[in-house]
Design a protein around this motif. Structure first.
Motif, PDB file in Angstrom:
ATOM      1  N   LEU A   1       7.747   4.406 -19.795  1.00 32.86           N
ATOM      2  CA  LEU A   1       6.944   5.217 -18.887  1.00 32.86           C
ATOM      3  C   LEU A   1       5.616   4.535 -18.571  1.00 32.86           C
ATOM      4  CD1 LEU A   1       6.978   7.874 -17.363  1.00 32.86           C
ATOM      5  CD2 LEU A   1       5.931   8.969 -19.355  1.00 32.86           C
ATOM      6  N   PHE A   2       5.017   3.916 -19.577  1.00 25.50           N
ATOM      7  CA  PHE A   2       3.751   3.202 -19.375  1.00 25.50           C
ATOM      8  C   PHE A   2       3.927   2.109 -18.316  1.00 25.50           C
ATOM      9  CE2 PHE A   2       0.950  -0.364 -20.118  1.00 25.50           C
ATOM     10  CZ  PHE A   2      -0.288   0.207 -20.366  1.00 25.50           C
ATOM     11  N   ASN A   3       4.993   1.323 -18.423  1.00 24.58           N
ATOM     12  CA  ASN A   3       5.211   0.229 -17.477  1.00 24.58           C
ATOM     13  C   ASN A   3       5.456   0.731 -16.058  1.00 24.58           C
ATOM     14  OD1 ASN A   3       4.921  -1.480 -19.613  1.00 24.58           O
ATOM     15  ND2 ASN A   3       6.998  -2.299 -19.577  1.00 24.58           N
ATOM     16  N   LEU A   4       6.171   1.848 -15.929  1.00 22.44           N
ATOM     17  CA  LEU A   4       6.442   2.383 -14.598  1.00 22.44           C
ATOM     18  C   LEU A   4       5.184   2.965 -13.965  1.00 22.44           C
ATOM     19  CD1 LEU A   4       9.939   4.092 -15.043  1.00 22.44           C
ATOM     20  CD2 LEU A   4       9.391   1.790 -14.224  1.00 22.44           C
ATOM     21  N   VAL A   5       4.365   3.652 -14.764  1.00 20.73           N
ATOM     22  CA  VAL A   5       3.101   4.179 -14.233  1.00 20.73           C
ATOM     23  C   VAL A   5       2.165   3.032 -13.860  1.00 20.73           C
ATOM     24  CG1 VAL A   5       1.018   5.505 -14.789  1.00 20.73           C
ATOM     25  CG2 VAL A   5       3.267   6.356 -15.489  1.00 20.73           C
ATOM     26  N   ASN A   6       2.106   2.031 -14.714  1.00 17.15           N
ATOM     27  CA  ASN A   6       1.282   0.858 -14.445  1.00 17.15           C
ATOM     28  C   ASN A   6       1.714   0.177 -13.155  1.00 17.15           C
ATOM     29  OD1 ASN A   6      -0.738  -1.092 -15.109  1.00 17.15           O
ATOM     30  ND2 ASN A   6       0.870  -2.466 -15.828  1.00 17.15           N
ATOM     31  N   ASN A   7       3.017   0.081 -12.943  1.00 21.22           N
ATOM     32  CA  ASN A   7       3.553  -0.531 -11.729  1.00 21.22           C
ATOM     33  C   ASN A   7       3.186   0.303 -10.505  1.00 21.22           C
ATOM     34  OD1 ASN A   7       5.658  -2.616 -10.633  1.00 21.22           O
ATOM     35  ND2 ASN A   7       6.300  -0.667  -9.772  1.00 21.22           N
ATOM     36  N   ALA A   8       3.265   1.629 -10.638  1.00 23.79           N
ATOM     37  CA  ALA A   8       2.925   2.520  -9.524  1.00 23.79           C
ATOM     38  C   ALA A   8       1.462   2.376  -9.124  1.00 23.79           C
ATOM     39  CB  ALA A   8       3.234   3.968  -9.905  1.00 23.79           C
ATOM     40  N   ILE A   9       0.582   2.235 -10.116  1.00 24.46           N
ATOM     41  CA  ILE A   9      -0.850   2.080  -9.831  1.00 24.46           C
ATOM     42  C   ILE A   9      -1.127   0.730  -9.178  1.00 24.46           C
ATOM     43  CG2 ILE A   9      -3.126   1.840 -10.904  1.00 24.46           C
ATOM     44  CD1 ILE A   9      -2.234   3.880 -12.994  1.00 24.46           C
ATOM     45  N   LYS A  10      -0.469  -0.313  -9.670  1.00 24.09           N
ATOM     46  CA  LYS A  10      -0.704  -1.662  -9.144  1.00 24.09           C
ATOM     47  C   LYS A  10      -0.374  -1.769  -7.660  1.00 24.09           C
ATOM     48  CE  LYS A  10      -0.043  -4.607 -13.227  1.00 24.09           C
ATOM     49  NZ  LYS A  10       0.850  -5.614 -13.849  1.00 24.09           N
ATOM     50  N   TYR A  11       0.730  -1.142  -7.265  1.00 25.12           N
ATOM     51  CA  TYR A  11       1.245  -1.378  -5.926  1.00 25.12           C
ATOM     52  C   TYR A  11       1.054  -0.192  -4.991  1.00 25.12           C
ATOM     53  CZ  TYR A  11       3.143  -5.476  -8.157  1.00 25.12           C
ATOM     54  OH  TYR A  11       3.258  -6.660  -8.844  1.00 25.12           O
ATOM     55  N   SER A  12       0.011   0.575  -5.239  1.00 22.19           N
ATOM     56  CA  SER A  12      -0.385   1.625  -4.298  1.00 22.19           C
ATOM     57  C   SER A  12      -1.908   1.623  -4.185  1.00 22.19           C
ATOM     58  CB  SER A  12       0.136   2.995  -4.749  1.00 22.19           C
ATOM     59  OG  SER A  12      -0.384   3.341  -6.020  1.00 22.19           O
ATOM     60  N   ASN A  13      -2.408   2.131  -3.090  1.00 18.41           N
ATOM     61  CA  ASN A  13      -3.837   2.050  -2.801  1.00 18.41           C
ATOM     62  C   ASN A  13      -4.629   3.140  -3.520  1.00 18.41           C
ATOM     63  OD1 ASN A  13      -3.450  -0.123  -1.014  1.00 18.41           O
ATOM     64  ND2 ASN A  13      -2.949   1.286   0.661  1.00 18.41           N
ATOM     65  N   ASP A  14      -5.924   2.876  -3.693  1.00 17.63           N
ATOM     66  CA  ASP A  14      -6.823   3.872  -4.273  1.00 17.63           C
ATOM     67  C   ASP A  14      -6.736   5.163  -3.465  1.00 17.63           C
ATOM     68  OD1 ASP A  14      -7.463   1.677  -5.709  1.00 17.63           O
ATOM     69  OD2 ASP A  14      -9.606   1.710  -5.300  1.00 17.63           O
ATOM     70  N   GLY A  15      -6.817   6.276  -4.174  1.00 17.89           N
ATOM     71  CA  GLY A  15      -6.809   7.560  -3.484  1.00 17.89           C
ATOM     72  C   GLY A  15      -5.427   8.145  -3.273  1.00 17.89           C
ATOM     73  N   THR A  16      -4.391   7.345  -3.405  1.00 11.96           N
ATOM     74  CA  THR A  16      -3.036   7.880  -3.242  1.00 11.96           C
ATOM     75  C   THR A  16      -2.573   8.509  -4.548  1.00 11.96           C
ATOM     76  OG1 THR A  16      -2.031   5.749  -3.817  1.00 11.96           O
ATOM     77  CG2 THR A  16      -2.448   6.182  -1.488  1.00 11.96           C
ATOM     78  N   GLU A  17      -1.738   9.517  -4.441  1.00 13.30           N
ATOM     79  CA  GLU A  17      -1.296  10.226  -5.626  1.00 13.30           C
ATOM     80  C   GLU A  17      -0.053   9.588  -6.237  1.00 13.30           C
ATOM     81  OE1 GLU A  17      -0.429  14.238  -4.559  1.00 13.30           O
ATOM     82  OE2 GLU A  17       1.444  13.737  -3.544  1.00 13.30           O
ATOM     83  N   ILE A  18       0.180   9.946  -7.479  1.00 17.28           N
ATOM     84  CA  ILE A  18       1.372   9.519  -8.210  1.00 17.28           C
ATOM     85  C   ILE A  18       2.032  10.783  -8.752  1.00 17.28           C
ATOM     86  CG2 ILE A  18       2.229   8.280 -10.242  1.00 17.28           C
ATOM     87  CD1 ILE A  18      -0.084   6.307  -9.827  1.00 17.28           C
ATOM     88  N   ILE A  19       3.354  10.833  -8.647  1.00 15.56           N
ATOM     89  CA  ILE A  19       4.096  12.013  -9.097  1.00 15.56           C
ATOM     90  C   ILE A  19       5.028  11.616 -10.238  1.00 15.56           C
ATOM     91  CG2 ILE A  19       5.698  13.839  -8.439  1.00 15.56           C
ATOM     92  CD1 ILE A  19       4.729  13.523  -5.562  1.00 15.56           C
ATOM     93  N   ILE A  20       4.961  12.373 -11.325  1.00 14.73           N
ATOM     94  CA  ILE A  20       5.861  12.148 -12.463  1.00 14.73           C
ATOM     95  C   ILE A  20       6.674  13.415 -12.679  1.00 14.73           C
ATOM     96  CG2 ILE A  20       6.053  11.581 -14.904  1.00 14.73           C
ATOM     97  CD1 ILE A  20       3.358  10.188 -14.716  1.00 14.73           C
TER      98      ILE A  20
END
Length: 322
Positions: free
Chosen positions: A211-230
Motif C-alpha cells: 500500500l505504501f508503494n502504491l500511495v507513493n506512486n500515486a503522489i509522484k505521478y499526480s499534481n499538487d492539489g489533486t486528490e487520491i482515493i483509497i
C-alpha cells in the motif's frame, strides 16, 4: 551311431556359419540401437556445451525413444533456465549501471552544494533554499537504498508470521508517513472501507509495503492539489484495495510493463520524481507472495487506478457478511 570325420567337419562348419550369420543378423538388428545411442551421446555433449537441440530422429527402440523425450524435456528446461539466467544477468548489469548513475547524481549535487556553501559562493539568504534541495536529494538516496534492500529482503523472507490486520488502521498508518507531504501539496485523501472494521489475516508488514508503494506512486505521478482515493472492500472472500490518482496516467502500450523491475514509463520523469522503477515491482512481488493479484487501469492525462486483491481468512473478519 558314430559320426565320421567328414560329417564332423560339416557339422562344425555349419555351426560356424550359423554363428557368423547370427552375429550379422544381431549387428543388423542392433545397428539402429547403436546409431541412436551415438546420436544421444552427441546430443548430450552438445547440451554440456550449452547447445540445446531437440532430438527428433529416434523412433526405435521404444526405450530409447522414451529416453530421447526425457532428454528433450531436460534440454528445454535447461534452455529456459539459461535464458532466464542470461536475462537476469543483463538486467543486473543494467541495474548496476542505472543505479550507479542514480546514486552518483544526488551525491555530486550534495557535494557541490556543500562546497559552495563552505566557500561562501552561495549568499547566506539562499543557504536555506539549497539546504532544502540537499534534503530532497538525501530523501531520493534513502528511498533508493530502502527499495533495493527490500527487494532482497522480501525475496528471502519466508518466515513472517500472519496476524489479524485491521484495514482502516493500516491505511491510516501508511498515510501518516506522507502527512507532511500531503499538507504541503494541499492534497485530500478519501478513504472508503467496506465494511467498517474489516480485517484480514495476513503478513502486516508486506501489505503495509504494498500500500505504501502504491500511495507513493500515486503522489509522484499526480499534481499538487489533486486528490487520491483509497478504497478497500471485502469481495467473495477476498480483500480488494483500489488506489486512484488523477495524474499523468499511463499509455495503454505501457500498462503490461509497469510492474517490471526498473521499468519506467517515461525516463525523463526520473529527475523530478526520483522514481527508479522498483516500487511497483516490489508491490507485485509481495502481492504474489501473499497469494493475491495486482493490476492497473489508466488513461493518459486522467489518472490511474492500481488494484490488488488478497485472500482473507473467514474467521479473521467478524464484521464481514458470511
Amino acid at each position: 551311431m558314430y559320426i565320421n570325420e567328414k560329417t564332423g567337419y560339416l557339422i562344425v562348419l555349419l555351426i560356424l556359419a550359423a554363428s557368423v550369420l547370427g552375429i550379422c543378423v544381431n549387428l543388423l538388428l542392433l545397428r539402429p540401437v547403436f546409431k541412436s545411442l551415438t546420436y544421444i551421446r552427441d546430443q548430450t555433449n552438445k547440451i554440456a556445451n550449452n547447445e540445446f537441440e531437440i532430438i527428433d530422429s529416434i523412433t526405435f527402440p521404444s526405450e530409447l525413444k522414451e529416453l530421447s523425450k526425457d532428454i528433450n524435456d531436460m534440454s528445454k528446461k535447461l534452455n529456459r533456465t539459461f535464458k532466464s539466467l542470461h536475462e537476469s544477468e543483463q538486467e543486473k548489469n543494467s541495474m548496476i549501471e542505472q543505479l550507479s548513475h542514480d546514486i552518483k547524481t544526488p551525491i555530486t549535487s550534495i557535494n557541490t552544494t556543500i562546497e559552495a556553501i563552505l566557500d561562501g559562493i552561495i549568499p547566506k539568504n539562499e543557504v536555506r533554499h539549497h539546504l532544502n534541495i540537499m534534503n530532497h536529494q538525501t530523501e531520493r538516496l534513502n528511498s533508493l537504498v530502502e527499495e533495493l534492500t527490500y527487494i532482497t529482503y522480501s525475496n528471502s523472507r519466508k518466515t513472517d508470521l500472519f496476524e489479524n490486520v485491521f484495514v482502516d488502521q493500516l491505511i491510516i498508518d501508511v498515510l501518516s508517513e506522507f502527512e507532511v507531504q500531503l499538507r504541503k501539496e494541499h492534497r485530500e485523501v478519501k478513504i472508503n472501507v467496506n465494511p467498517n472494521g474489516a480485517s484480514i489475516y495476513t503478513k502486516k508488514e508486506q501489505v503495509y509495503r504494498i500500500l505504501f508503494n502504491l500511495v507513493n506512486n500515486a503522489i509522484k505521478y499526480s499534481n499538487d492539489g489533486t486528490e487520491i482515493i483509497i478504497n478497500a472492500a471485502i469481495e467473495e472472500n477476498k480483500l480488494r484495495f483500489d488506489v486512484t490518482d488523477f495524474g499523468k496516467g499511463i499509455n495503454s502500450s505501457n500498462l503490461e510493463n509497469v510492474f517490471q523491475r526498473l521499468y519506467r514509463v517515461d525516463e525523463s520523469r526520473n529527475s523530478t520524481t526520483g522514481g527508479h522503477g522498483l516500487g511497483l515491482y516490489i508491490a507485485k512481488e509481495l502481492v504474489e507472495q501473499l497469494g493475491g493479484n495486482i493490476s492497473v487501469k489508466s488513461q493518459e492525462s486522467k489518472g490511474s487506478t492500481f488494484t490488488f486483491t488478497l485472500p482473507i481468512d473467514k474467521g479473521a473478519c467478524d464484521s464481514c457478511e458470511k
